[in-house]
Design an enzyme around this catalytic site. Structure first.
Site, PDB file in Angstrom:
ATOM      1  N   HIS A  47       0.843  -1.214   0.000  1.00 31.88           N
ATOM      2  CA  HIS A  47       0.000   0.000   0.000  1.00 31.88           C
ATOM      3  C   HIS A  47       0.865   1.246   0.000  1.00 31.88           C
ATOM      4  O   HIS A  47       0.964   1.913   1.027  1.00 31.88           O
ATOM      5  CB  HIS A  47      -0.905  -0.009   1.233  1.00 31.88           C
ATOM      6  N   PHE A  48       1.436   1.679  -0.911  1.00 29.18           N
ATOM      7  CA  PHE A  48       1.660   1.131  -2.245  1.00 29.18           C
ATOM      8  C   PHE A  48       3.169   1.056  -2.423  1.00 29.18           C
ATOM      9  O   PHE A  48       3.855   1.979  -1.983  1.00 29.18           O
ATOM     10  CB  PHE A  48       1.022   2.036  -3.296  1.00 29.18           C
TER      11      PHE A  48
END
Length: 142
Positions: A47-48
């Protein structure tokens, strides 16, 4: 209150313990906690990967853990488990990234028959990252 003291109150453990320390507490009324967001947080793997952002739901969970500490210091609720019953008026206003320090402030609005209502604000510096109204029930078990 240091991390070892927090672990005596909350059942959460790494990687889901999201409060590093408590810098202010008024039993059953208010608590302010700190979460130092590091690049090593496991959620940043997905994420991410090229644009690490702390998931908003984990910011809300961190607020809930601070609320739990404020309530679980009350004799009646020591050793109990707080379970979410609702989240209202939740807003995310700032992206939280590695290197940020989250200041998590929670005010307890009411405690009735084990049902806790609280308001939380998460900040990075002077900027509000998230706000939410939290509700949870204090129980013996899940």
């Amino acid at each position: 209150m240091e991390n070892k003291d927090i672990r005596k109150i909350l059942p959460h453990r790494y990687p889901f313990l999201l409060v590093d320390r408590i810098i202010e507490i008024e039993e059953g009324k208010k608590a302010v906690g700190i979460k130092n967001v590091t690049a090593n947080e496991p959620f940043f793997q997905g994420h991410f990967p090229d644009n690490p952002i702390m998931p908003g739901v984990l910011i809300v969970e961190a607020l809930a853990q601070v609320a739990g500490i404020a309530v679980m210091n009350i004799e009646e609720f020591k050793g109990k488990l707080g379970l979410f019953t609702g989240i209202d008026k939740c807003r995310f206003k700032k992206v939280v990234r590695p290197g940020d320090q989250l200041v998590l402030e929670v005010l307890i609005d009411s405690i009735k028959m084990g049902l806790v209502k609280a308001k939380g604000v998460a900040k990075v510096g002077d900027e509000v990252a998230a706000t939410a109204e939290l509700m949870f029930i204090m129980t013996e078990e899940g």
